[in-house]
Design a protein around this motif. Structure first.
Motif, PDB file in Angstrom:
ATOM      1  N   GLU A  23       0.831  -1.201   0.000  1.00 54.21           N
ATOM      2  CA  GLU A  23       0.000   0.000   0.000  1.00 54.21           C
ATOM      3  C   GLU A  23       0.865   1.250   0.000  1.00 54.21           C
ATOM      4  O   GLU A  23       1.953   1.271   0.587  1.00 54.21           O
ATOM      5  CB  GLU A  23      -0.919   0.019   1.233  1.00 54.21           C
ATOM      6  CG  GLU A  23      -1.836  -1.191   1.360  1.00 54.21           C
ATOM      7  CD  GLU A  23      -2.836  -1.294   0.222  1.00 54.21           C
ATOM      8  OE1 GLU A  23      -3.180  -0.241  -0.359  1.00 54.21           O
ATOM      9  OE2 GLU A  23      -3.266  -2.418  -0.087  1.00 54.21           O
ATOM     10  N   ARG A  24       0.391   2.308  -0.665  1.00 52.82           N
ATOM     11  CA  ARG A  24       1.060   3.609  -0.607  1.00 52.82           C
ATOM     12  C   ARG A  24       0.996   4.149   0.815  1.00 52.82           C
ATOM     13  O   ARG A  24       0.119   3.788   1.607  1.00 52.82           O
ATOM     14  CB  ARG A  24       0.394   4.582  -1.580  1.00 52.82           C
ATOM     15  CG  ARG A  24       0.489   4.216  -3.050  1.00 52.82           C
ATOM     16  CD  ARG A  24       1.879   4.401  -3.628  1.00 52.82           C
ATOM     17  NE  ARG A  24       2.288   5.795  -3.686  1.00 52.82           N
ATOM     18  CZ  ARG A  24       2.055   6.605  -4.716  1.00 52.82           C
ATOM     19  NH1 ARG A  24       1.403   6.154  -5.776  1.00 52.82           N
ATOM     20  NH2 ARG A  24       2.488   7.852  -4.700  1.00 52.82           N
ATOM     21  N   LYS A  25       1.904   5.071   1.130  1.00 52.36           N
ATOM     22  CA  LYS A  25       2.002   5.572   2.500  1.00 52.36           C
ATOM     23  C   LYS A  25       0.785   6.380   2.927  1.00 52.36           C
ATOM     24  O   LYS A  25       0.379   6.363   4.089  1.00 52.36           O
ATOM     25  CB  LYS A  25       3.277   6.412   2.634  1.00 52.36           C
ATOM     26  CG  LYS A  25       4.561   5.600   2.482  1.00 52.36           C
ATOM     27  CD  LYS A  25       5.794   6.496   2.550  1.00 52.36           C
ATOM     28  CE  LYS A  25       7.072   5.676   2.532  1.00 52.36           C
ATOM     29  NZ  LYS A  25       7.242   4.911   1.277  1.00 52.36           N
ATOM     30  N   GLU A  26       0.182   7.120   1.990  1.00 52.90           N
ATOM     31  CA  GLU A  26      -1.006   7.916   2.283  1.00 52.90           C
ATOM     32  C   GLU A  26      -2.049   7.679   1.188  1.00 52.90           C
ATOM     33  O   GLU A  26      -1.705   7.316   0.066  1.00 52.90           O
ATOM     34  CB  GLU A  26      -0.666   9.419   2.327  1.00 52.90           C
ATOM     35  CG  GLU A  26       0.268   9.826   3.456  1.00 52.90           C
ATOM     36  CD  GLU A  26      -0.391   9.763   4.831  1.00 52.90           C
ATOM     37  OE1 GLU A  26      -1.636   9.634   4.889  1.00 52.90           O
ATOM     38  OE2 GLU A  26       0.344   9.854   5.834  1.00 52.90           O
ATOM     39  N   PRO A  27      -3.340   7.900   1.505  1.00 54.36           N
ATOM     40  CA  PRO A  27      -4.372   7.737   0.477  1.00 54.36           C
ATOM     41  C   PRO A  27      -4.240   8.804  -0.606  1.00 54.36           C
ATOM     42  O   PRO A  27      -3.574   9.830  -0.421  1.00 54.36           O
ATOM     43  CB  PRO A  27      -5.677   7.894   1.258  1.00 54.36           C
ATOM     44  CG  PRO A  27      -5.309   8.662   2.474  1.00 54.36           C
ATOM     45  CD  PRO A  27      -3.910   8.263   2.819  1.00 54.36           C
ATOM     46  N   ARG A  31      -6.174  11.161  -1.780  1.00 49.64           N
ATOM     47  CA  ARG A  31      -6.599  12.543  -1.507  1.00 49.64           C
ATOM     48  C   ARG A  31      -5.472  13.338  -0.849  1.00 49.64           C
ATOM     49  O   ARG A  31      -5.333  14.547  -1.077  1.00 49.64           O
ATOM     50  CB  ARG A  31      -7.856  12.557  -0.639  1.00 49.64           C
ATOM     51  CG  ARG A  31      -7.725  11.857   0.675  1.00 49.64           C
ATOM     52  CD  ARG A  31      -9.014  11.870   1.483  1.00 49.64           C
ATOM     53  NE  ARG A  31      -8.914  11.055   2.676  1.00 49.64           N
ATOM     54  CZ  ARG A  31      -8.299  11.432   3.788  1.00 49.64           C
ATOM     55  NH1 ARG A  31      -7.750  12.640   3.850  1.00 49.64           N
ATOM     56  NH2 ARG A  31      -8.244  10.624   4.822  1.00 49.64           N
ATOM     57  N   VAL A  32      -4.641  12.662  -0.053  1.00 55.66           N
ATOM     58  CA  VAL A  32      -3.490  13.332   0.566  1.00 55.66           C
ATOM     59  C   VAL A  32      -2.365  13.480  -0.460  1.00 55.66           C
ATOM     60  O   VAL A  32      -1.757  14.549  -0.591  1.00 55.66           O
ATOM     61  CB  VAL A  32      -3.004  12.547   1.797  1.00 55.66           C
ATOM     62  CG1 VAL A  32      -1.723  13.181   2.372  1.00 55.66           C
ATOM     63  CG2 VAL A  32      -4.099  12.479   2.855  1.00 55.66           C
ATOM     64  N   ARG A  33      -2.101  12.403  -1.184  1.00 51.45           N
ATOM     65  CA  ARG A  33      -1.026  12.434  -2.194  1.00 51.45           C
ATOM     66  C   ARG A  33      -1.293  13.502  -3.244  1.00 51.45           C
ATOM     67  O   ARG A  33      -0.373  14.176  -3.718  1.00 51.45           O
ATOM     68  CB  ARG A  33      -0.882  11.070  -2.878  1.00 51.45           C
ATOM     69  CG  ARG A  33      -0.622   9.910  -1.942  1.00 51.45           C
ATOM     70  CD  ARG A  33      -0.083   8.697  -2.683  1.00 51.45           C
ATOM     71  NE  ARG A  33      -0.863   8.287  -3.822  1.00 51.45           N
ATOM     72  CZ  ARG A  33      -1.805   7.356  -3.811  1.00 51.45           C
ATOM     73  NH1 ARG A  33      -2.129   6.751  -2.673  1.00 51.45           N
ATOM     74  NH2 ARG A  33      -2.435   7.014  -4.927  1.00 51.45           N
ATOM     75  N   GLU A  86       7.453   7.347  -2.477  1.00 50.63           N
ATOM     76  CA  GLU A  86       7.030   8.417  -1.582  1.00 50.63           C
ATOM     77  C   GLU A  86       5.731   9.046  -2.081  1.00 50.63           C
ATOM     78  O   GLU A  86       5.363   8.915  -3.254  1.00 50.63           O
ATOM     79  CB  GLU A  86       8.122   9.489  -1.491  1.00 50.63           C
ATOM     80  CG  GLU A  86       9.435   9.003  -0.905  1.00 50.63           C
ATOM     81  CD  GLU A  86       9.268   8.498   0.526  1.00 50.63           C
ATOM     82  OE1 GLU A  86       8.482   9.108   1.290  1.00 50.63           O
ATOM     83  OE2 GLU A  86       9.912   7.494   0.873  1.00 50.63           O
ATOM     84  N   ASN A  87       5.062   9.777  -1.192  1.00 51.35           N
ATOM     85  CA  ASN A  87       3.767  10.376  -1.544  1.00 51.35           C
ATOM     86  C   ASN A  87       3.880  11.359  -2.708  1.00 51.35           C
ATOM     87  O   ASN A  87       2.970  11.459  -3.539  1.00 51.35           O
ATOM     88  CB  ASN A  87       3.183  11.102  -0.327  1.00 51.35           C
ATOM     89  CG  ASN A  87       2.804  10.142   0.775  1.00 51.35           C
ATOM     90  OD1 ASN A  87       2.235   9.087   0.519  1.00 51.35           O
ATOM     91  ND2 ASN A  87       3.125  10.499   2.015  1.00 51.35           N
ATOM     92  N   ASP A 138      -4.634   1.998  -7.457  1.00 49.74           N
ATOM     93  CA  ASP A 138      -4.169   3.163  -6.703  1.00 49.74           C
ATOM     94  C   ASP A 138      -3.098   3.956  -7.439  1.00 49.74           C
ATOM     95  O   ASP A 138      -2.231   4.575  -6.815  1.00 49.74           O
ATOM     96  CB  ASP A 138      -3.674   2.734  -5.318  1.00 49.74           C
ATOM     97  CG  ASP A 138      -3.759   3.870  -4.301  1.00 49.74           C
ATOM     98  OD1 ASP A 138      -4.539   4.813  -4.538  1.00 49.74           O
ATOM     99  OD2 ASP A 138      -3.043   3.818  -3.280  1.00 49.74           O
TER     100      ASP A 138
END
Length: 763
Positions: free
Chosen positions: A406-410, A412-414, A634-635, A659
């Motif tokens: 999974e990516r570090k943040e969802p 909407r944050v990225r 990274e994000n 994603d």
């Protein structure tokens, strides 16, 4: 006692050295008159028939040869020429035939999409208010030619009415039966004309029978084929299925035809289980697909002979035909010209000619006894054992990598972090990856491969092309650049050359669409990362501009689906091995400052199984492999992906689960269909819907691109929409590429200004 017959379903069109492609492209370029073109194509066609005759095949297909695509052949045979090509009634000229496929300056080409779950693309027939009629009986003409020129009693091959209409567009789905009913009398007429000529056997392809059908659809087949067989009593019809098992076995083998063709290779054993459980009608012939028509590995003749022996317990020899599991369109022509493959790999291969030879060997063993083919059986076993000695089955790497999926943040944050990082304008413009592979690019690559220029000279040329196209992109005003991929022959073959576990052929070409041929790599062993594959070229391009340059990779499922994969372990394990290797490449790109990375999955949709119950498992595995390759970044690093022509509606959920920060989709010919799909399902990530068709030499009009953009903005937020062509530009000419991109950038600029003005007025 009558012996078992051998048959073939279809032969590769392209020729041992792609002579079919060369003739066609020379004609397109104006270097050949139509009479010469027709004569050259006839020579190729007869050569293919002669080869099958020499290989001892009893039932040789005619009608499988095409000037472009067999579905397009069927459409023009019934007079289906879209009105925009201004040719009504009568036989379509060869010019109009190619205009439908390729487009003109005035008219867009017909849509192209994948043929079932293969990498072959067909031209989608357009069923408008035109009343179909049998304009010409093409199967009859080819039957007559084979008999006249080679004394071959051919087996005409025809695409069946149900599959033909299901693959078409332009009618309401609730009118499906009404539309098919228009074609049934035409098929009946076609069969009667074949009967009058003395044709004995006809192969009618209905691969849709291997998909998940409703009860009503299965019953409808009963009605249709009763009409067809009663219309021509002297013709013996084989209703041919392939690519999978049939769900409604008892109903399908009871259809009112003289023979049923079943796939006993790619059926997961289901067709054989049904045969054992329910038997087979005594008044029908079984055409048994016993040699894999879609992969390139040599058959274990002992196991194949055992399979046929099992079938014989339920079908008498005089009612049994042995053949490949599908058309051999999906494999290269012959391995005899491969001079550089390792012996242990080459000996384990079987291309089209070798597959037909395997059919002949099995037939000989059935006719004269297994002892007559014992040497060939032993050879096949030794070849497979030698291949296995090169392979291992470790899955430690892929299991280890599954710890981080999974990516570090969802998103909407990225999204906010990436916008701050890249500072892109509204409706950013980009391209999919490749720029034209001009004759000079191909010439320099050929000189390098032949050793006529050295590595430094070749790399210097690649750098010069890259620099030239970075300047072109600057001048065009694109927002996100690519390096152009001038060092790559093919998006899968290139990575096959760089990764462990692959072998590359010299002449293992397969038709993808029209004259476009690809050379699928062979995955024979464990796949692993060897060294950086794209870093040097990407960093060089980035050093030439302040605009972001995308790192360009081909995704794990596409590499799997567009290669000939090993068959001793699960294909999903192979996909994970590829994904882990790509993950390392992604890490290296990111560490070196490349913060936009595109991992293309154009073949994800084509790999979806034909059976409903198998689709979820495949999509889950495909999503996992993509995330395994990309999730470690990274994000601020923006992951892009690209997908090709398909019905995306059924996989929108899986696309979202991948994603990716931005997806581009090849939809210019079917733009409205994807817009409709987006109306019915929410997609919240970045998305670029291809705004013009790169498969046509036609330069799009400004208003056409603006309309495509504006239609998309009716269902998508303006902040998530990207503007791009619908695929890579490798096959296009340089002038037409630049002209088309100029129009695209101008369209984006005008829509951007209009959106900004509307916002200002509202505020």
């Amino acid at each position: 006692m009558m012996s078992i017959k051998s048959s073939n379903l279809g032969y590769p069109r392209i020729g041992e050295n792609r002579e079919w492609k060369k003739v066609m492209e020379k004609y397109w370029a104006g270097g050949m008159e139509e009479d010469e073109f027709q004569e050259k194509m006839k020579e190729i066609r007869l050569q293919h028939l002669r080869k099958q005759q020499d290989l001892g095949i009893d039932m040789i297909p005619v009608g499988d040869f095409s000037f472009y695509d067999h579905v397009l052949d069927t459409a023009v045979m019934f007079g289906l020429v879209p009105k925009r090509f201004n040719e009504y009634g009568g036989k379509a000229s060869i010019k109009t035939y190619y205009d439908i496929a390729r487009g003109t300056k005035e008219a867009v080409a017909s849509e192209m999409t994948k043929w079932f779950n293969t990498n072959y693309h067909y031209i989608v027939p357009e069923l408008d208010e035109t009343k179909p009629s049998l304009i010409e009986n093409r199967p009859l003409q080819l039957y007559q030619e084979a008999k006249r020129e080679l004394n071959i009693e051919g087996k005409p091959v025809i695409l069946g009415p149900v599959t033909f209409v299901k693959l078409s567009k332009g009618y309401k789905k609730d009118l499906f039966r009404t539309v098919v009913d228009q074609y049934v009398p035409l098929y009946a007429q076609l069969l009667r004309e074949l009967e009058a000529e003395g044709v004995t056997w006809v192969q009618i392809d209905e691969p849709v029978l291997a998909t998940s059908l409703s009860r009503e659809e299965v019953d409808y087949f009963q009605e249709i084929y009763k009409i067809l067989t009663e219309s021509a009593h002297g013709i013996r019809v084989i209703l041919q299925t392939y690519y999978e098992s049939v769900d409604d076995y008892q109903d399908i083998v009871s259809l009112p035809v003289h023979g049923i063709g079943l796939d006993f290779v790619q059926d997961d054993g289901e067709n054989l289980n049904s045969l054992i459980k329910y038997g087979f009608p005594e008044d029908k012939v079984l055409a048994a697909g016993i040699i894999n028509g879609r992969n390139i590995w040599r058959a274990n003749l002992e196991e194949t002979f055992s399979l046929v022996h099992n079938i014989q317990q339920h079908v008498a020899d005089d009612r049994l035909i042995i053949q490949p599991s599908s058309s051999l369109l999906h494999v290269p022509v012959t391995k005899k010209n491969e001079k550089k493959l390792e012996d242990n790999i080459k000996n384990a291969l079987s291309f089209a000619d070798e597959k037909l030879h395997e059919i002949s060997i099995i037939k000989k063993g059935l006719d004269k006894g297994i002892t007559e083919i014992q040497n060939q059986i032993s050879d096949s076993k030794r070849a497979i054992e030698a291949l296995r000695a090169l392979q291992s089955t470790t899955d430690a790497k892929s299991k280890e990598a599954e710890l981080s999926m999974e990516r570090k943040e969802p998103f909407r944050v990225r999204r906010q972090l990436q916008q701050s990082f890249f500072q892109l304008p509204l409706l950013p413009t980009t391209t999919i990856g490749s720029f034209p592979q001009t004759p000079e690019v191909k010439k320099q690559r050929s000189l390098w491969r032949k050793g006529q220029i050295d590595q430094m000279q070749y790399e210097k040329f690649i750098k010069e092309e890259t620099e030239r196209w970075i300047k072109i992109q600057e001048k065009l005003g694109l927002d996100v650049f690519v390096h152009g991929e001038f060092e790559r022959t093919d998006m899968v073959e290139y990575f096959g050359e760089k990764l462990e576990g692959f072998q590359i052929t010299e002449l293992g070409w397969v038709q993808s669409y029209g004259s476009r041929c690809v050379k699928p790599p062979i995955i024979y062993g464990d796949v692993s990362f060897r060294a950086p594959m794209t870093l040097k070229e990407t960093l060089y391009a980035q050093s030439l501009t302040l605009k972001p340059v995308k790192g360009m990779l081909t995704g794990p499922i596409t590499i799997l689906n567009w290669s000939f994969a090993r068959d001793d372990i699960s294909k999903y394990e192979v996909a994970n091995q590829i994904a882990f290797a790509l993950r390392e490449e992604v890490r290296i790109l990111e560490e070196n400052g490349i913060r936009m990375i595109q991992v293309d999955e154009p073949a994800l949709r084509e790999g979806v199984p034909l059976k409903e119950e198998k689709k979820e498992g495949y999509l889950h595995a495909a999503v996992n492999a993509f995330k395994l390759a990309t999730a470690s970044v990274e994000n601020e690093t923006q992951i892009h992906t690209h997908m090709c022509y398909s019905n995306f509606k059924e996989i929108m959920g899986a696309i979202s689960e991948m994603d990716a920060d931005v997806i581009s989709i090849e939809t210019s010919k079917s733009h409205g269909e994807l817009i409709h799909a987006l109306e019915e399902s929410t997609y919240d990530k970045g998305i670029g819907l291809g705004v013009y068709d790169i498969h046509s030499p036609r330069i799009p009009l400004l208003n056409e691109i603006k309309e495509n953009i504006e239609r998309a903005l009716n269902v998508l937020d303006v902040h998530q929409f990207w503007i791009n062509p619908d695929c890579g530009l490798k096959t296009r000419g340089e002038d037409e590429t630049i002209s088309a991109l100029q129009v695209m950038v101008e369209a984006a600029k005008q829509v951007r200004e209009e959106v900004t003005l509307q916002k200002a007025l509202r505020s």
